[in-house]
Design an enzyme around this catalytic site. Structure first.
Site, PDB file in Angstrom:
ATOM      1  N   ALA A 429       3.705  38.846   3.961  1.00 39.10           N
ATOM      2  CA  ALA A 429       4.149  37.990   2.863  1.00 39.10           C
ATOM      3  C   ALA A 429       4.426  36.596   3.374  1.00 39.10           C
ATOM      4  O   ALA A 429       4.759  36.385   4.545  1.00 39.10           O
ATOM      5  CB  ALA A 429       5.413  38.566   2.218  1.00 39.10           C
ATOM      6  N   CYS A 430       4.254  35.603   2.484  1.00 41.34           N
ATOM      7  CA  CYS A 430       4.754  34.266   2.753  1.00 41.34           C
ATOM      8  C   CYS A 430       5.893  34.037   1.771  1.00 41.34           C
ATOM      9  O   CYS A 430       6.505  34.976   1.280  1.00 41.34           O
ATOM     10  CB  CYS A 430       3.658  33.215   2.636  1.00 41.34           C
ATOM     11  SG  CYS A 430       2.961  33.037   0.981  1.00 41.34           S
ATOM     12  N   ILE A 431       6.184  32.815   1.415  1.00 42.48           N
ATOM     13  CA  ILE A 431       7.333  32.527   0.569  1.00 42.48           C
ATOM     14  C   ILE A 431       7.192  33.158  -0.810  1.00 42.48           C
ATOM     15  O   ILE A 431       8.144  33.701  -1.369  1.00 42.48           O
ATOM     16  CB  ILE A 431       7.519  31.002   0.431  1.00 42.48           C
ATOM     17  CG1 ILE A 431       7.881  30.399   1.782  1.00 42.48           C
ATOM     18  CG2 ILE A 431       8.637  30.681  -0.567  1.00 42.48           C
ATOM     19  CD1 ILE A 431       7.949  28.905   1.801  1.00 42.48           C
ATOM     20  N   ARG A 433       4.053  35.059  -1.883  1.00 43.89           N
ATOM     21  CA  ARG A 433       2.909  35.956  -2.050  1.00 43.89           C
ATOM     22  C   ARG A 433       2.980  37.178  -1.148  1.00 43.89           C
ATOM     23  O   ARG A 433       3.342  37.072   0.024  1.00 43.89           O
ATOM     24  CB  ARG A 433       1.596  35.227  -1.729  1.00 43.89           C
ATOM     25  CG  ARG A 433       1.413  33.895  -2.383  1.00 43.89           C
ATOM     26  CD  ARG A 433       0.076  33.312  -1.990  1.00 43.89           C
ATOM     27  NE  ARG A 433      -0.059  31.939  -2.464  1.00 43.89           N
ATOM     28  CZ  ARG A 433      -1.208  31.285  -2.573  1.00 43.89           C
ATOM     29  NH1 ARG A 433      -2.326  31.871  -2.232  1.00 43.89           N
ATOM     30  NH2 ARG A 433      -1.246  30.057  -3.013  1.00 43.89           N
TER      31      ARG A 433
END
Length: 484
Positions: A429-431, A433
């Site tokens: 995951a990123c911030i 997504r």
């Protein structure tokens, strides 16, 4: 893994070091508030905070090397991060002007200028990627018993140091060419002034769907091509004194985003809500309010953008054009502010005392105008072309907020919709997504994903999938991993 999938992997790894920027912004911003005149010269506490923030900004290249190596490693192990640091130190030492002068047997003043800028984010990212690949390849190797201590993860930093020696000699030949190309690209935009800033902003938005906007940002926001807009802006008075910043100019690649994130996209959210069918307005309101709130206060816009990006691409192109226009106007009028994380209210408030923030309040006025523009244009286009924005679908379920507040249960539901644990190869995951690699993407039920609260879905290559969840993304990813 195909190219897009690999770039996706690099993109999510980049978010590890980039996430450190808010700490620098907060520390330096508080310092500026404490000492608005001397900027650390008249207050020991202010100087302490500003210098602490600068320690992060000035060492971003190292953070990139460590963060990318860690983020791209197969099991997120500290040995990968150590390998990234080792690799970075080897490259930057061997390619320092003094070392190049000694190795090539040339006078120091004849060393290409490119080597004076070898400690930059581009080298950090390159080193991090190579270190991660070496970790993924060699972290399980077992050596002869006599060398058993150096087996496995302990072997990786050693291998990395040797490989980076080879990489250093390759870069000794090609880095001046690469650096020259990057500088020429940056200078071609800089030479276009405010027009170039607008062009950059337009392409910044267009790259959001595939998550590659970070690569473009690095050219203008960091020291890849000598622009270094964010660190120079956050440096405040120290950047001015050092000749790194120009009042009314530094920050031009950031300022125009504030009216878009804080006002324009909330205007689009209101237009989408008013355009929804009557029976769907309540459900759409819950989505749009949350997304608009995030955009205004934090500058995180993906949950809102993905609500119309794929169902109405024409709106997204309009959004990109309006973003370019906003950045152009702000740069032309020298209405400047900057950010450490993203262009939301929190960053604007913190940076309002920065000496490089000139007429920043006019960005609020510009934002009100763009709120009206977004609302009028979006609503007119939605109605005119009968676009299927949220709440206007013919037969598909309208995305709703997740019905459960239990994160573990919600993660279990996402796993089920994604085809079960056996269908997931990687979870990250990123911030905003979930970034997934699947064995069989065809069995994923996108309608159910949206019903669980996903703002959108992005398909990359044959196996990669991004699910836009907003701030919950990292929490859900962690819970999904724990359930495996």
């Amino acid at each position: 893994m195909n190219i897009l999938g690999y770039l996706q992997k690099i993109g999510r790894a980049l978010m590890v070091p980039v996430a450190v920027l808010p700490a620098a912004a907060i520390l330096m911003g508080i310092g500026y508030w404490i000492d608005p005149n001397g900027w650390g010269g008249e207050s020991a506490l202010a100087a302490f905070l500003i210098k602490a923030g600068a320690a992060i900004i000035d060492k971003m290249a190292i953070l990139f090397a460590v963060g990318v190596a860690y983020g791209m490693s197969k099991d997120k192990d500290g040995s990968a991060a150590l390998a990234g640091l080792v690799g970075y130190l080897v490259v930057t030492t061997l390619l320092s002007p003094g070392a190049v002068s000694q190795i090539q047997q040339i006078p120091l003043d004849q060393v290409p200028a490119a080597f004076g800028k070898i400690e930059n984010q581009f080298i950090g990212i390159l080193t991090g990627v190579i270190a991660a690949e070496l970790y993924n390849r060699f972290s399980g190797v077992e050596l002869h018993k006599a060398l058993a201590f150096f087996s496995g993860r302990r072997l990786v930093p050693i291998v990395t140091s040797v490989v980076m020696i080879v990489v250093s000699f390759i870069l000794m030949a090609v880095w001046p060419i690469i650096y020259g190309g990057l500088v020429s690209f940056g200078e071609s935009i800089v030479s276009m002034g405010s027009t170039g800033a607008g062009i950059y902003a337009f392409f910044n938005r267009l790259l959001i769907p595939v998550g590659l906007h970070h690569a473009l940002n690095s050219v203008f926001w960091f020291d890849v091509a000598g622009i270094n807009d964010i660190p120079n802006f956050l440096g405040g008075q120290s950047s001015i004194d050092a000749g790194k910043a120009v009042v009314g100019v530094t920050g031009m690649y950031q300022a125009g985003f504030f009216p878009i994130m804080m006002f324009g996209l909330p205007g689009a959210a209101l237009a989408i809500y008013h355009s929804a069918k009557k029976e769907n307005k309540e459900k759409v309101a819950s989505i749009m309010i949350a997304a608009a709130f995030a955009a205004f206060f934090t500058g995180v816009t993906e949950p809102l953008e993905f609500s119309f990006m794929f169902v109405a691409p024409v709106l997204y192109v309009i959004h990109a054009l309006l973003t370019g226009l906003s950045v152009f106007i702000a740069a032309s009028m020298h209405w400047i502010s900057g950010f450490g994380f993203s262009s939301g209210f929190v960053d604007m408030f913190i940076q309002s005392r920065n000496p490089l923030a000139t007429q920043w309040y006019m960005l609020l006025v510009q934002g009100l105008v763009f709120f009206g523009l977004y609302y009028a244009i979006f609503r007119a286009v939605i109605v005119k072309f009968n676009l299927k924005t949220p709440g206007r679908e013919d037969d598909e379920a309208v995305p709703v907020q997740a019905q459960t507040t239990d994160r573990t249960e919600l993660a279990r539901q996402y796993l089920e919709v994604l085809g079960g644990q056996d269908n997931l190869v990687t979870i990250d995951a990123c911030i905003t997504r979930l970034r997934l690699t699947l064995k069989d993407r065809s069995i994923v039920d996108e309608r159910k994903l949206k019903a669980l609260g996903a703002a959108g879905v992005v398909k990359l290559g044959e196996q990669n999938l991004q699910v836009i969840l907003g701030p919950l993304a990292e929490i859900i990813a962690g819970e999904m991993k724990a359930l495996r």
